[in-house]
Write a protein that holds these residues in place. Structure first.
Motif, mmCIF file in Angstrom:
data_model
loop_
_atom_site.group_PDB
_atom_site.id
_atom_site.type_symbol
_atom_site.label_atom_id
_atom_site.label_comp_id
_atom_site.label_asym_id
_atom_site.label_seq_id
_atom_site.Cartn_x
_atom_site.Cartn_y
_atom_site.Cartn_z
ATOM 1 N N ASN A 1 24.555 84.256 -58.403
ATOM 2 C CA ASN A 1 24.448 85.693 -58.666
ATOM 3 C C ASN A 1 23.188 86.088 -59.392
ATOM 4 N N ASN A 2 22.371 85.134 -59.712
ATOM 5 C CA ASN A 2 21.171 85.509 -60.445
ATOM 6 C C ASN A 2 19.968 84.706 -59.960
ATOM 7 N N ILE A 3 19.647 84.887 -58.713
ATOM 8 C CA ILE A 3 18.494 84.172 -58.155
ATOM 9 C C ILE A 3 17.318 85.119 -58.150
ATOM 10 N N GLU A 4 16.230 84.658 -58.724
ATOM 11 C CA GLU A 4 15.063 85.546 -58.805
ATOM 12 C C GLU A 4 14.186 85.388 -57.567
ATOM 13 N N CYS A 5 13.522 86.450 -57.230
ATOM 14 C CA CYS A 5 12.687 86.433 -56.023
ATOM 15 C C CYS A 5 11.623 85.347 -56.095
ATOM 16 N N VAL A 6 11.066 85.192 -57.307
ATOM 17 C CA VAL A 6 9.939 84.262 -57.428
ATOM 18 C C VAL A 6 10.348 82.805 -57.249
ATOM 19 N N ARG A 7 11.638 82.560 -57.195
ATOM 20 C CA ARG A 7 12.039 81.166 -56.976
ATOM 21 C C ARG A 7 11.587 80.669 -55.610
ATOM 22 N N CYS A 8 11.515 81.583 -54.673
ATOM 23 C CA CYS A 8 11.097 81.184 -53.320
ATOM 24 C C CYS A 8 9.772 81.827 -52.902
ATOM 25 N N HIS A 9 9.483 82.978 -53.431
ATOM 26 C CA HIS A 9 8.291 83.710 -52.997
ATOM 27 C C HIS A 9 7.243 83.637 -54.100
ATOM 28 N N THR A 10 6.199 82.843 -53.850
ATOM 29 C CA THR A 10 5.165 82.670 -54.867
ATOM 30 C C THR A 10 3.946 83.485 -54.498
ATOM 31 N N GLU A 11 3.594 84.379 -55.386
ATOM 32 C CA GLU A 11 2.405 85.194 -55.132
ATOM 33 C C GLU A 11 1.188 84.499 -55.697
ATOM 34 N N HIS A 12 0.062 85.182 -55.586
ATOM 35 C CA HIS A 12 -1.209 84.688 -56.123
ATOM 36 C C HIS A 12 -1.614 83.353 -55.500
ATOM 37 N N GLN A 13 -1.280 83.195 -54.224
ATOM 38 C CA GLN A 13 -1.673 81.955 -53.551
ATOM 39 C C GLN A 13 -2.802 82.208 -52.559
ATOM 40 N N SER B 1 -3.940 97.025 -60.397
ATOM 41 C CA SER B 1 -2.595 97.485 -60.743
ATOM 42 C C SER B 1 -1.660 96.306 -60.921
ATOM 43 N N CYS B 2 -2.031 95.450 -61.856
ATOM 44 C CA CYS B 2 -1.165 94.323 -62.191
ATOM 45 C C CYS B 2 0.174 94.822 -62.689
ATOM 46 N N GLN B 3 0.141 95.981 -63.325
ATOM 47 C CA GLN B 3 1.364 96.505 -63.911
ATOM 48 C C GLN B 3 2.400 96.881 -62.873
ATOM 49 N N ASN B 4 1.993 96.952 -61.641
ATOM 50 C CA ASN B 4 2.994 97.231 -60.608
ATOM 51 C C ASN B 4 4.081 96.183 -60.615
ATOM 52 N N CYS B 5 3.702 94.974 -60.879
ATOM 53 C CA CYS B 5 4.698 93.896 -60.936
ATOM 54 C C CYS B 5 4.894 93.391 -62.363
ATOM 55 N N HIS B 6 3.820 93.319 -63.089
ATOM 56 C CA HIS B 6 3.892 92.794 -64.446
ATOM 57 C C HIS B 6 3.856 93.968 -65.415
ATOM 58 N N PRO C 1 -4.352 84.314 -61.799
ATOM 59 C CA PRO C 1 -4.234 82.931 -61.340
ATOM 60 C C PRO C 1 -4.600 82.748 -59.877
ATOM 61 N N GLY C 2 -4.868 83.823 -59.171
ATOM 62 C CA GLY C 2 -5.241 83.666 -57.772
ATOM 63 C C GLY C 2 -5.131 85.001 -57.059
ATOM 64 N N PRO C 3 -5.790 85.147 -55.898
ATOM 65 C CA PRO C 3 -5.728 86.433 -55.204
ATOM 66 C C PRO C 3 -4.331 86.691 -54.642
ATOM 67 N N LEU C 4 -4.015 87.956 -54.544
ATOM 68 C CA LEU C 4 -2.724 88.351 -53.991
ATOM 69 C C LEU C 4 -2.719 88.149 -52.491
ATOM 70 N N SER C 5 -1.523 88.076 -51.956
ATOM 71 C CA SER C 5 -1.406 87.997 -50.502
ATOM 72 C C SER C 5 -1.899 89.307 -49.902
ATOM 73 N N ALA C 6 -2.228 89.262 -48.623
ATOM 74 C CA ALA C 6 -2.801 90.445 -47.971
ATOM 75 C C ALA C 6 -1.869 91.650 -48.072
ATOM 76 N N GLN C 7 -0.568 91.392 -47.936
ATOM 77 C CA GLN C 7 0.392 92.506 -47.949
ATOM 78 C C GLN C 7 0.359 93.234 -49.273
ATOM 79 N N HIS C 8 0.344 92.494 -50.351
ATOM 80 C CA HIS C 8 0.412 93.136 -51.666
ATOM 81 C C HIS C 8 -0.953 93.613 -52.110
ATOM 82 N N ALA C 9 -1.970 92.906 -51.720
ATOM 83 C CA ALA C 9 -3.306 93.269 -52.209
ATOM 84 C C ALA C 9 -3.719 94.650 -51.722
ATOM 85 N N THR C 10 -3.372 94.942 -50.497
ATOM 86 C CA THR C 10 -3.871 96.198 -49.930
ATOM 87 C C THR C 10 -3.247 97.419 -50.585
#
Lengths: 277, 565, 613
Positions: free
Chosen positions: C207-219, C148-153, C133-142
């Motif tokens: 007690n169950n807040i997911e990271c992706v609620r605030c941090h959106t990758e592939h932007q 290696s999509c499987q790193n997260c998915h 859906p879009g390129p990864l941020s610089a931090q994760h892409a490098t």
């Protein structure tokens, strides 16, 4: 009767608009609520958009089932289609929150959506404006019969020329037909200028028929007058053809883009559920 | 036998039947000796009428001679045998050979999405029925022996002896009677079914012949008029909202006796209308029955045809509305006088009444109206004509034009607003979907401003197409819809020729493989008459109206066009 | 001219379902009467089938088609023939056709650039347009690499059925994030456990807040993953506001001095007395520094490295000049004796085995006996390592000599052999102490003496679990200004506080800067730069002369979170002078942060790439 039908249409429009605005309001509120509680805001707008798209697509199916009274009237469905489309635009931007996605297949979705929307709105404008233009032309002809009518006009014109040539033994008209009119009578012309309501065709006829008069004798002048009438008739046919063609052609963009959009949307739904949810 | 001369009626160039030879004419003259031939002029001799306007027919027990509800231009005189008349409520439709139309369901609607598209395939029974194609040399269908068989329908003959059952109001009649003469002359549906109880022999005469006999033979005229009064007049009165409350037979008879039946204009208006249209001529000027401002001493009930209501406007007359069968004219003026009787006002008609084509009216004297109709609780059923006058000329123009074109005949006129119509053909497609992918109208027709009257059957108030159908295939349902029964249609194209608006088309039928079905003898494709049937076999009425996405298409009755309700 | 004839015999039905029209229309010629059939075959090139009547043929063209022509050909064929056509299809057909093509193209496109990517182009990263859906941020892409999509998915597989069925299962992306990212606390809990009183959501939702609620990758490469705005905070915090100056609630009570520091330093006393009064500016003290320090905070506080706290400089830089002599002066005495009766100091008694110390006099005797034998270490109930730390540098031979000497009633005078001995200023001493008593004592080297620190820590360790009169007395002694090493003078809180650092058993000897574990993001540096290092401190840090600071450092029973700081609480008004809409716009994340300190899990870099090289 006209007043009654206008009131009925107004009532239908108000009802559908009210329902549509209610749905939009509901989705908007749900999205905001989700955003305010760290939920997945896109769920409501996404599924709402999907339902709307399916509803929009159902219009095509409904048209084939007009014999069933339970499905309602074509007019109601058409208005629902337009209003759902408008609401879908609002929900789309609520869902995507940007003009153009960063990359990937979401750009394809956006492109298909924009194409569908633009073609749909263009179609709405075409369908509002061109029927009135068509009605102003002399006489109506069914689109599929235009080739026959064009052929008949052409035959008449050729016959006129041939018979005059046979009488006068002069080739003026024959040459005039071959040089100027043959191409004109062959098939519909000036399509674009008719679409923009330009007078180019009339001007062309005047431009070609005026000068030749100097070289015609009495019989030829008479024949020329009949030819001019036929040319004007052909002009009316061309206008009919242009308007009716554009009223059919806009769907060539709208329907395929909607199909592509639906496919991409289902793909998006699958991917979101696999990778994100 | 006098030879045919130029003065003879034009219709005699196409005799009713080719079978009437001199022997048969003599037979008729003998059998109907109560008609004095001397009363008839040389230009219209009685034997000429017998030869050219009549034919002899035989019926076996159970054969239907006249079917209730049919339109027919012919009358019958029974020579021999007993016949049975079934009064209301009449025999069931199935017994009369009319196929009940089965409504299709939602399954059909979905299945036709996937069905094959074979042009004008009518099913194997219809396609390969052993009907004879009409003889090309003549247009006379009545010589075809098969026509009789078909006319009587699939349940022929009536074998269950309804005359012996107390369920039906069946009366036996002896020979020496006229049958169907009112319906033939007045062009109204047959009011009762008549079938042969024993072997029956009849003379069948077309209405023109009967009309001429009536003119010259006073006895016949009186008999017909008496019958007219006793049946048709009373029927007209009791169906009028102003007289429906009168139940007493004596009163009705008195009123019927006082009422005068008048006929104006051309009974064969449809033919003259077609001729005028084809030649591009104006239609004939209408005859005026009542002028605006005339002394109002009576009211009129329309028995048949159409009348125009107009007022003076500038140099001409402006149409306010029109009248059709059952409508009343002049009540408003009479009521006004009755209400204000103390003012001694002289009632005068506020509008002009003239003929549109032809008009049959019942003229009822004012005093009858005063005594039997008006009361404290009286209320109008007609449109407020004064209010109609308030519309501008432009607003009324469509109605005016429709009246000029005699389109007001239709009760389900397909009107398309061309400014809303986007020429998508959804209406045609919907029509086709309901009829095995075969549309039943063409999206073209006369146009006035932005209104188009489409070439779709208008289900006329005066369905002239029905007259002359040899098999009764084209018939009218109870709700007024005119339908064609495919099974019985022999493709003679009589109805198509008769329809003044060209709304009936003859189509070539195909078999299951899509091949034309050819007549073996003439090598011409078999034809069937087709037209809009208001989606009688579908749920929910005409699909075209429902299909239009722009609300451009309407099925209207022009009388309701300017309704203020 | 009339375009159309409406007559029934001259115009026939238009059939929209029939997709074929006479092919002559393609050339704008008149179409034939028959028209194509439903299968698209030309309707025929002759207009009738002539029939033989007698000896000749007759045309059978029906009336509605124009009626019979003049005559068929002599051989019986129709004379009105025209060449067959190739029927054309109507517009609706072409529209349907194009739609089908588009559908097929889209399906092929999706398939090629998704499944093909997984199954065939595993490593190239060129064919995943329909999945990505879009390129990864610089931090994760490098570091994740292209494929290696499987790193997260973790469900990104080439087994189609597994991949497809994962659509119906919950996808735990937070687990993928926490494979590499480490937080102080549970990542799923809001603020990793530190909850605000003004939250509006329930505890369960916290007690169950997911990271992706605030941090959106592939932007995209330049997208800020960590960026969040006011709205994100107001998801849970009901005190959402748009303008800091007017809408932010007042700062909490005691902010930022929520707890007592480990070192007792009385600012007011120092600034108003110790640095300036003559009585304190003796030769023993660094007068010059004192004068300097009285004028500027930056003399003692390290402005250069100012962060959340402006830490004081080291002991040697700021305290040694005045306090070193005090440390050296105050020794740790283990035992004193007047040659007749020995007395163990409370600290010694506290560390010895309790069975021995029941009778202190007896304990002293036993201690001395043990010293004479060289076995005093066994009297302490400690581990070998602990004992080694305590007795580092202790000379047992000399101790024996001392014990023997005292046992015989003589005071001990050490033999000073060389210069080193004569200059020894710290270490274990036997003999006469500064009070003139015979004692075994330890003189600290200076600040942070290891051995002294060991004795003190050991004492405090025992005092956490046990309590008796000796322990109490020992601790009391420690707190005195003239206690061993004068440690208690400044390190009162750290030593005193039972509640400090209980879990790690580490003592708060040093200055503990404001915990970096908090969610407040304040940095002194930009403020100092703006306001100046000399004048700026007063803007926010003002003395609270009413505060009873001493009691909180000295009194062991007081709750350290309730202490009164010598500095007044910092109020919002101090900040809102500058942080207003007109000057410095602030949103929540200017001063607050969601996560506490975070780091990476050890070994995440060495995690094998899935699909990587």
């Amino acid at each position: 009767m006209q007043e009654i039908t206008r009131l009925k249409r107004l009532r239908t429009n108000i009802l559908i608009s009210a329902c549509g605005l209610l749905i939009l309001f509901f989705i908007f509120i749900s999205t905001i609520e989700q955003k305010n509680s760290l939920g997945i805001a896109e769920i409501w707008s996404g599924y709402g958009l999907l339902v709307l798209l399916l509803l929009l697509a159902l219009f095509n199916i409904k048209k084939r089932l007009s014999i069933l009274p339970l499905l309602g009237t074509g007019y109601g469905w058409h208005q629902m289609h337009i209003i759902s489309g408008m609401i879908a635009i609002a929900i789309y931007f609520l869902h995507v929150e940007s003009w153009w996605p960063p990359s990937g297949y979401e750009r394809w979705i956006a492109a298909c959506f924009y194409l569908a929307v633009i073609s749909g709105i263009s179609g709405l404008i075409i369908q509002t404006y061109y029927p009135k233009r068509l009605t102003e032309i002399e006489e109506e002809i069914i689109f599929e019969r235009i080739p026959d009518a064009v052929a008949e006009v052409r035959e008449k014109a050729m016959h006129e020329v041939e018979s005059t040539v046979a009488i006068t033994r002069s080739e003026t008209l024959l040459r005039f037909y071959t040089e100027s009119l043959d191409h004109y009578f062959r098939r519909p012309q000036f399509l674009f200028s008719h679409l923009i309501a330009s007078q180019s065709a009339d001007f062309w006829i005047k431009k070609h028929f005026q000068p030749i008069r100097h070289f015609c004798n009495k019989d030829e002048l008479e024949s020329l007058q009949k030819l001019e009438v036929l040319a004007k008739t052909k002009n009316y046919l061309d206008q009919q053809y242009a308007y009716q063609l554009i009223m059919k052609l806009w769907l060539f963009i709208h329907v395929p883009s909607v199909l592509a959009l639906l496919l991409f949307v289902f793909w998006h739904l699958l991917l979101v559920n696999i990778y994100a949810l | 036998m006098t030879e045919l001369v130029d003065e003879f009626p034009k219709r005699w160039s196409e005799p009713f039947s080719n079978q009437m030879d001199n022997e048969q004419v003599e037979y008729l003259l003998e059998k109907m000796s109560f008609i004095d031939p001397k009363r008839f002029p040389n230009s219209l001799p009685l034997h000429g009428i017998f030869k050219n306007d009549c034919r002899l027919r035989s019926f076996k027990p159970g054969d239907i001679i006249i079917r209730e509800g049919d339109y027919g231009g012919n009358a019958f005189y029974v020579f021999e045998g007993e016949v049975c008349v079934v009064r209301k409520p009449g025999l069931p439709e199935a017994m009369l050979g009319r196929t009940t139309i089965k409504k299709k369901n939602a399954f059909f609607a979905f299945s036709q999405l996937f069905s094959k598209n074979i042009t004008e395939y009518r099913g194997k029974d219809v396609a390969h029925g052993d009907y004879l194609h009409p003889d090309q040399e003549t247009v006379n269908l009545y010589d075809s022996p098969m026509a009789d068989k078909v006319f009587q329908g699939p349940n022929h003959p009536i074998t269950n002896k309804p005359h012996l059952s107390s369920k039906y109001h069946a009366i036996s009649l002896q020979p020496g009677i006229w049958l169907g003469e009112i319906a033939a002359l007045a062009r109204v549906p047959r009011t009762a079914t008549v079938f042969a109880q024993t072997d029956v022999k009849v003379m069948e005469i077309r209405w023109q012949g009967l009309r001429d006999i009536r003119i010259y033979d006073a006895d016949i005229r009186e008999k017909i008029d008496a019958g007219y009064r006793s049946s048709l007049l009373k029927t007209i009165l009791s169906s009028s909202p102003y007289f429906a409350h009168i139940q007493d037979d004596k009163q009705l008879n008195e009123i019927a006796y006082q009422a005068v039946f008048e006929s104006h204009g051309d009974f064969e208006w449809s033919q003259s209308y077609k001729d005028a249209r084809e030649q591009g001529n104006e239609l004939d000027t209408e005859s005026i029955i009542v002028h605006e401002g005339d002394y109002a001493d009576c009211a009129f009930i329309v028995a048949g045809g159409f009348g125009r209501i107009s007022v003076r406007y500038g140099q001409g007359h402006r149409t306010l509305n029109y009248l059709k069968s059952g409508d009343v004219f002049g009540i408003y003026e009479l009521y006004d006088t009755w209400k204000n009787s103390d003012r001694q006002t002289h009632p005068s008609f506020q509008t002009t009444l003239s003929t549109l084509g032809y008009l049959q009216v019942l003229r009822i004297p004012a005093k009858i109206i005063h005594s039997h109709v008006f009361s404290k609780d009286f209320s109008y059923h007609e449109l407020n004509l004064k209010a109609l006058n308030d519309f501008s000329v432009a607003e009324n123009a469509l109605l005016e034009w429709a009246i000029e074109k005699r389109l007001i005949n239709g009760t389900q006129v397909m009107l398309i607003d061309q400014e809303r119509c986007v020429r998508c053909d959804d209406c045609v497609r919907a029509c086709a979907n309901g009829h095995d992918k075969n549309p039943r109208f063409i999206r073209h027709g006369h146009q006035f401003a932005n209104w188009m009257i489409t070439n779709a059957c208008m289900h006329c108030d005066d369905p002239v197409c029905m007259i002359g159908c040899p098999t009764g295939a084209i018939h009218r349902l109870v709700d007024g819809t005119v339908v064609i029964n495919d099974e019985y249609c022999i493709g003679c194209s009589h109805c198509a020729h008769s329809c003044p608006y060209h709304n009936i088309r003859m189509v070539e039928i195909h078999d299951a493989k899509g091949q034309l079905i050819m007549d073996e003898k003439s090598q011409e494709p078999r034809l069937k008459a087709t037209k809009c049937d208001l989606c009688a076999s579908l749920p929910g009425g005409p699909a075209c109206v429902r299909a239009c996405p722009h609300d451009a298409l309407k099925r209207i009755d022009f009388q309701n066009l300017m309704s203020l309700s | 001219m009339k375009y159309q004839n409406h007559n029934f015999d001259q115009s026939s039905y238009e059939r929209p379902h029939c997709q074929y029209h006479c092919g002559r229309q393609r050339f704008w010629k008149k179409s034939c009467r028959q028209g194509p059939d439903h299968k698209g075959r030309c309707g025929g090139h002759s207009e009738c089938n002539p029939i033989k009547v007698g000896d000749h043929y007759e045309c059978t063209r029906p009336e509605h088609a124009g009626g019979p022509c003049q005559s068929p050909n002599p051989d019986g064929s129709c004379s009105q023939q025209h060449s067959p056509c190739q029927p054309v299809r109507n517009l609706k057909f072409w529209r349907r056709h194009i739609s089908y093509l588009v559908v097929v193209a889209v399906i092929v496109l999706i398939f090629s650039f998704s499944f093909a990517q997984i199954a065939f182009f595993k490593n190239t990263g060129i064919a995943d347009i329909m999945l990505n859906p879009g390129p990864l941020s610089a931090q994760h892409a490098t570091f994740t690499g292209q494929q290696s999509c499987q790193n997260c998915h973790t469900n990104h597989k080439d087994n189609f059925s597994d991949w497809f069925m994962s659509a119906f299962q919950h996808n735990d992306l937070t687990a993928a994030c926490t494979e590499c990212h480490l937080f102080a606390g549970d990542a799923r809990v809001a603020h990793q456990g530190k909850l605000s009183n003004d939250r509006k959501t329930s505890l369960a939702e916290h007690n169950n807040i997911e990271c992706v609620r605030c941090h959106t990758e592939h932007q995209g490469k330049t997208a800020e993953l960590t960026h969040s705005n006011n709205q994100t905070c107001s998801n849970c915090h009901q005190n959402s506001f748009s303008d800091f100056a007017t809408k932010h609630p007042p700062f909490a009570k005691h902010y930022p001095y929520r707890q007592r520091q480990a070192i007792y330093f009385d600012h007011l006393k120092h600034l108003e007395e110790y640095f300036i009064e003559e009585q304190y500016l003796t030769i023993k003290r660094d007068v010059e520094f004192a004068k300097q320090a009285s004028q500027s905070c930056s003399s003692c506080h390290n402005i250069k490295n100012a962060q959340r706290a402006v830490k004081p400089k080291s002991y040697t830089q700021i305290c040694q000049g005045c306090h070193d002599y005090q440390i050296k002066e105050n020794q740790l005495t283990l035992l004193t004796t007047d040659l007749e009766l020995a007395e163990l100091s409370p600290i010694t008694l506290s560390l010895m085995d309790e069975s021995i110390t029941e009778d202190p006099d007896q304990a002293a005797t036993i201690f001395l006996e043990a010293i004479a034998k060289g076995e005093m270490k066994s009297l302490f109930n400690l581990s070998e390592q602990q004992i080694q730390q305590l007795w580092l540098g202790f000379n047992p031979i000399e101790a024996q000599l001392v014990a023997k000497s005292w046992a015989s009633g003589e005071s001990y005078a050490p033999e000073i052999d060389d210069k080193e001995d004569s200059n020894k200023l710290s270490g274990w001493f036997f003999g006469e102490d500064s009070n003139g008593d015979e004692a075994i004592f330890y003189k600290p080297k200076g600040h942070a003496d290891i051995i002294l620190r060991s004795w003190i820590e050991q004492l405090l360790l025992i005092s956490r679990n046990k309590s008796n009169e000796h322990i109490e007395a020992a601790v009391e002694q420690l707190m005195e200004q003239k206690g061993p090493g004068s440690c208690g003078k400044c390190h009162a809180a750290g030593l005193n506080d039972k509640q400090l650092n209980q879990s790690s058993f580490q003592f708060s000897w040093g200055y503990a800067s404001k915990s970096e574990t908090g969610t407040i993001l304040y940095s002194h540096k930009p403020h100092i730069n703006l306001m100046g290092s000399e004048e700026g401190c007063d803007n926010c840090h003002q003395f609270n002369r009413k505060a009873d600071t001493v009691s909180y450092y000295k009194n062991r029973g007081k709750n350290p979170y309730e202490y009164q700081n010598p500095f007044s609480d910092i109020r919002k008004e101090s900040c809102s002078e500058c942080h207003t809409q007109d000057q410095i716009v602030s949103d929540c994340t200017t001063c607050h942060r969601y996560h506490g300190p975070s780091s990476y899990k050890i070994g995440f870099i060495s995690k094998p790439h899935i699909g990587g090289n």
